[in-house]
Design an enzyme around this catalytic site. Structure first.
Site, PDB file in Angstrom:
ATOM      1  N   LYS A 139      45.585  41.372  46.813  1.00  0.00           N
ATOM      2  CA  LYS A 139      45.810  41.722  45.398  1.00  0.00           C
ATOM      3  C   LYS A 139      45.963  40.261  44.859  1.00  0.00           C
ATOM      4  CE  LYS A 139      48.004  42.667  41.500  1.00  0.00           C
ATOM      5  NZ  LYS A 139      48.460  41.698  40.288  1.00  0.00           N
ATOM      6  N   ASP A 146      30.523  42.585  37.626  1.00  0.00           N
ATOM      7  CA  ASP A 146      31.219  43.917  37.798  1.00  0.00           C
ATOM      8  C   ASP A 146      32.230  43.706  39.026  1.00  0.00           C
ATOM      9  OD1 ASP A 146      31.516  46.464  38.707  1.00  0.00           O
ATOM     10  OD2 ASP A 146      29.635  46.967  39.016  1.00  0.00           O
TER      11      ASP A 146
HETATM   12  C1  MEV Z   1      51.082  39.341  41.918  1.00  0.00           C
HETATM   13  O1  MEV Z   1      50.150  39.733  41.047  1.00  0.00           O
HETATM   14  C2  MEV Z   1      50.493  38.781  43.073  1.00  0.00           C
HETATM   15  C3  MEV Z   1      51.426  38.640  44.456  1.00  0.00           C
HETATM   16  O2  MEV Z   1      52.100  39.683  44.565  1.00  0.00           O
HETATM   17  C4  MEV Z   1      50.388  38.135  45.608  1.00  0.00           C
HETATM   18  C5  MEV Z   1      51.261  38.205  46.927  1.00  0.00           C
HETATM   19  O3  MEV Z   1      52.255  38.542  46.959  1.00  0.00           O
HETATM   20  O4  MEV Z   1      50.549  37.294  47.747  1.00  0.00           O
HETATM   21  C6  MEV Z   1      52.238  37.444  43.989  1.00  0.00           C
END
Ligand code: MEV
Length: 443
Positions: free
Chosen positions: A283, A299
């Site tokens: 993420k 996209d």
């Molecule tokens: C937050 O948007 C993204 C993080 O959680 C990514 C990660 O934990 O590596 C900081």
């Protein structure tokens, strides 16, 4: 039933807003004004934006930001990013600067192949279809000249068609799996048009082949559509430097020697073996990737879907990045499929996507793949670096302070005083509220 409607799409934008304001809002007048307030004054540009989707009634604003100092393969970029999350652009910029002093980022495109499928049912013996396939393939390839002429001129087109026998999984089910080179375009419309033609021509070929029996001439095309999983449209970005060049990382975090590098490698390893951590880790990568994808009019759903499938290509969802030390050299790399384009789609239509691409020097799709992967890697590095040293909240809440101050209606003077005060204090919603209450009470 009072809240249902027919003919909504035929209403003018004003009528749509009025109808919604009356049926779904407590204060219709205020709602009507709020929804209208974001229309662009330039009517032509507003028309272009409205044309992107059905039933557009307003514009949804997100900040268009820039992360400068990204050196990739020796070339420096200022990278446009569209994202709402407070600390993402700051983190990308900080990682860009960090690696600028350590040789910059490196990237290479490993492949640009896109894929599509014609899914069909055929009740004959699989061997019979396999024998016929070379003739069928020649027929299909000969039936798309008009559709592929432009793409072929640009150096692309259909690369190959394979017959996949899927009958072991589903009775009578086959695929025509087709590979494409779509040059600088993402190519979704091109691919889908070719596949639909293949579907029609597959039916025609089977139904008109004299060597087949009446029963064998019965073929049913279920659907023809691109696959958003393109494992061979792949790019790799990486950074590397000696462990000694990273010592300040540990020092700044009050850690001994190589502890920071060690923890970074362990954190990435954890994301390789644990899907719970891998999801959050990836993420973080997509925080950077999506922001550039959005800014450049690409996209992001396609890119996300593809990336997540790739992340579980061996059956378990894993980190998309890897980090290790070998012979005293630390290497951090990201390998990810990125089916994107720099021509067609929204890229030339969205007024800010156009600016974003120009800011990047109007890159080819291959160059944009390298830029996007690099930002994903930078974002991942910044997140993991914070996680294993200071923790993520310090930087995140510092950025989020501005949002809290807006939410609490702080004046400019109050906000300036709060920014100064919270340089030294832990930021939380209640701490900021208490601070403002005290300030307002003259304390
Ligand atoms: C937050 O948007 C993204 C993080 O959680 C990514 C990660 O934990 O590596 C900081």
């Amino acid at each position: 039933m009072e809240k249902t409607v027919s003919g909504f799409s035929k209403m003018s934008k004003r009528q749509k807003i009025e109808w919604l304001a009356t049926h779904f809002f407590d204060n219709p007048e205020a709602a009507g004004q709020a929804l209208t307030a974001w229309h662009r004054p330039d009517e032509q540009q507003q028309k272009i934006i409205d044309g992107f989707t059905e039933n557009a009634i307003s514009n949804y604003t997100l900040p268009f930001s820039v992360a400068p100092n990204f050196m990739i393969n020796g070339k420096v970029y200022a990278v446009p990013m569209v994202i709402e999350e407070s600390s993402v652009v700051a983190a990308a910029s900080s990682a860009a600067k960090f690696w600028l002093d350590r040789g910059g980022f490196h990237a290479e495109v490993l492949g640009t192949v896109k894929l599509g499928q014609v899914h069909f049912r055929w009740a004959g013996a699989p061997e019979r279809l396999k024998t016929l396939f070379p003739e069928l393939k020649a027929h299909l390839l000969g039936a798309i000249d008009d559709l592929t002429a432009n793409m072929r001129q640009r150096g692309g087109g259909v690369l190959d068609i394979e017959l996949h026998d899927m009958t072991a999984l589903e009775p009578d089910y086959y695929q025509l799996r087709t590979s494409f080179e779509t040059c600088d375009s993402m190519g979704a419309n091109f691919i889908n048009s070719v596949l639909e033609r293949f579907g029609d021509q597959l039916e025609y070929f089977i139904e008109s082949t004299p060597a087949l029996t009446d029963q064998e001439r019965d073929v049913e095309v279920v659907m023809a559509i691109l696959s958003n999983y393109t494992p061979d449209c792949l790019v790799r970005a990486w950074v590397e430097c000696s462990e000694a060049e990273l010592e300040d990382l540990a020092r700044n975090a009050g850690l001994p020697g190589h502890a920071a590098v060690d923890r970074i490698c362990t954190a990435v390893r954890i994301a390789e073996i644990d899907p719970y951590r891998a999801t959050t880790h990836n993420k973080g990568i997509f925080n950077g990737i999506d922001a550039v994808i959005l800014a450049t009019g690409n996209d992001f759903r396609a890119v996300e879907a593809c990336g997540h499938t790739y992340a579980c290509r061996d059956g378990q969802y894993r980190s998309l990045s890897r980090a290790w030390v070998e012979n005293g050299i630390f290497r951090f790399e990201l390998t990810i499929p990125l089916p994107i384009g720099t021509v067609g789609g929204l890229t030339a239509l969205h007024p800010l996507a156009k600016q974003a691409l120009e800011m990047l020097g109007n890159p080819s799709a291959r160059e944009l793949m390298m830029i996007v992967a690099t930002v994903g890697l930078a974002q991942n590095f910044a997140a993991v670096r914070s996680l294993v040293t200071t923790g993520i909240q310090q930087g995140h809440m510092k950025m989020h302070l501005t949002n809290i101050l807006h939410q609490l209606g702080a004046t400019e003077t109050e906000a300036a005083a709060a920014q100064e005060y919270f340089c030294r204090e832990t930021v939380s919603f209640s701490a900021v509220r208490t601070y403002l209450e005290n300030l307002r009470a003259g304390g």
